[in-house]
Scaffold this motif. Structure first.
Motif: not given
Ligand code: ZN
Ligand code: ZN
Ligand code: ZN
Ligand code: ZN
Length: 460
Positions: A236-237, A239-240, A243, A448, A452
């Motif tokens: 998820t990190t 992907e985030r 993004e 968002m 991180d």
């Protein structure tokens, strides 16, 4: 193009700074382990295993950060081939609507040319991005987990096969070196390349000799498995991060090509210049004007659409009124277009001569029935007529005070080919145009950003 690159570089600078900060924190942890490795000889292999595994994971992490940056750059360079600067973006907006006879797009351009430009930019960006995300995301995720698993397996194989039994002074670097040779043989080229690039190597000082390879492998395996167990979080990190980085690039790119949002007070077409607030250094400038009817101008008498080119003499000569600024106030009146510009929109005139620019001033060639006009101007007038004939029913839903004028002589000629919009089309055109706005799409990212997280580092 040049601008997008500069913004991108700046982004990398920032990332590098953040990396340096976490490097410093990581070094503190390393120091602690080094001290422990020296004094506590009983736990020596544990410390070595932790340092080796942590360095490996950090290098992998940095590799994937760079991959995210490369991907963002790929989208930016694709986009900058299509939309090079605000001026060419404006030309494309006209091209994609009026010239390509896309009537829905003509209506969108008439409603709000900057938003129309954003819609086109947004669609192009998202389509191209989706293809890349599908490719990169899979690659990034698979590789992170696979790298850890393969490294562990190969290390176990080396132990079981006794391959390193004869090696004198087996250090962590020597181990990495042998592992690289094994990994270079992997069938999966991208996995092999990442592993060979990321297996850790150490400066002379912390490149400890491994006294008990069996113990080291046992502890390193525990470490690598622990990192793998945190994979979900890492995924998820990744992907985030991706993004966030892409949204940031998208926002920067939009700033570069959206240009000045001012609209011609006559026909409503968009200013071609790079930035807002360029007056009085330069007045607004449009290389291409359309019918003032596309901007809602109507004749006083009968409220019929004003269908003379923005640069036709009659357009500059006709007297104008506008509704009062405050309810109940007097209706505003000007003798002609020049007077209205001087009064309300001096930013469309040269600040010293108060004359319109050469791309705006009235020109004989733009008279509707001029027979000596060059081809491109005749084509332009034909494009305007064709667009009006096919869009007017939908546009009348937007300009609610405007009356229909069914007696225009060329109307039927251009409508005959079919595809004309109807009143019912208007609502869906407007909804499509405003489905995504720069505000929602580009500024929502602030919420968002601060997520991180560094990778899990809890050791002792
Ligand atoms: Zn105009
Ligand atoms: Zn402007
Ligand atoms: Zn103005
Ligand atoms: Zn001047």
């Amino acid at each position: 193009m040049a601008k997008a690159t500069i913004h991108y570089r700046f982004q990398i600078e920032q990332q590098n700074f953040q990396t340096r900060v976490s490097e410093i924190l990581g070094k503190k942890q390393q120091k602690l382990w080094e001290i422990q490795a020296r004094v506590d000889s009983g736990k020596r292999e544990v410390h070595c295993a932790k340092v080796w595994a942590k360095t490996f994971v950090d290098t992998l992490d940095q590799h994937f950060r760079n991959a995210v940056g490369r991907m963002a750059q790929e989208v930016v360079s694709h986009m900058s081939k299509i939309l090079t600067n605000p001026g060419s973006a404006c030309e494309q907006a006209i091209e994609r609507s009026f010239t390509k006879r896309n009537w829905r797009h003509v209506v969108m351009y008439a409603i709000d040319p900057t938003q129309y430009l954003f819609m086109e930019f947004h669609k192009e960006w998202e389509t191209f991005k989706q293809g890349l995300v599908d490719r990169y995301c899979q690659e990034l995720k698979n590789n992170f987990g696979n790298c850890l698993r393969v490294a562990e397996e190969r290390m176990q194989d080396l132990l079981a096969g006794g391959n390193l039994d004869g090696v004198k002074d087996l250090t962590m670097n020597k181990l990495s070196h042998v592992l690289k040779e094994v990994c270079a043989e992997l069938a999966d080229d991208s996995l092999s390349a990442v592993l060979c690039g990321c297996l850790p190597s150490f400066q002379a000082a912390p490149d400890w000799t491994l006294n008990d390879f069996g113990q080291f492998v046992q502890f390193a395996s525990v470490e690598l498995r622990r990192y793998r167990a945190n994979m979900r979080e890492t995924e998820t990190t990744v992907e985030r991060r991706m993004e966030a980085e892409l949204t940031r690039q998208k926002s920067e790119f939009w700033k570069c090509i959206s240009g000045c949002p001012a609209r011609c007070p006559g026909c409503g077409t968009k200013c071609n210049l790079e930035h807002e607030n360029h007056w009085p250094e330069r007045p607004h400038e449009c290389r291409r004007h359309v019918y003032p009817a596309f901007n809602g101008w109507q004749k006083q008498d009968g409220r019929k659409p004003f269908l003379l080119h923005c640069r036709a003499k009659a357009q500059w000569q006709i007297a104008r009124t506008r509704p009062p600024i405050e309810a109940g106030g007097p209706e505003r009146y000007w003798d002609n277009f020049q007077a209205m510009l001087e009064d309300e929109h001096p930013d469309w005139l040269c600040p010293c001569t108060r004359k319109p620019l050469a791309t705006m001033e009235p020109l004989e060639d733009y008279e509707e029935d001029c027979e000596t006009a060059p081809d491109e101007i005749q084509r332009e007038i034909e494009e305007n007529r064709r667009a009006w004939a096919n869009c007017k029913d939908a546009l009348l839903e937007h300009f609610t005070s405007m009356a229909d004028d069914p007696d225009i002589p060329w109307l039927e000629k251009y409508k005959r080919e079919g595809g004309a919009l109807s009143r019912e089309d208007f609502a869906s055109i407007r909804d499509e145009l405003f489905a995504v706005t720069p505000l929602e799409s580009l500024e929502a990212m602030d919420s968002m950003m601060p997520l991180d997280d560094p990778l899990d580092e809890s050791g002792y």
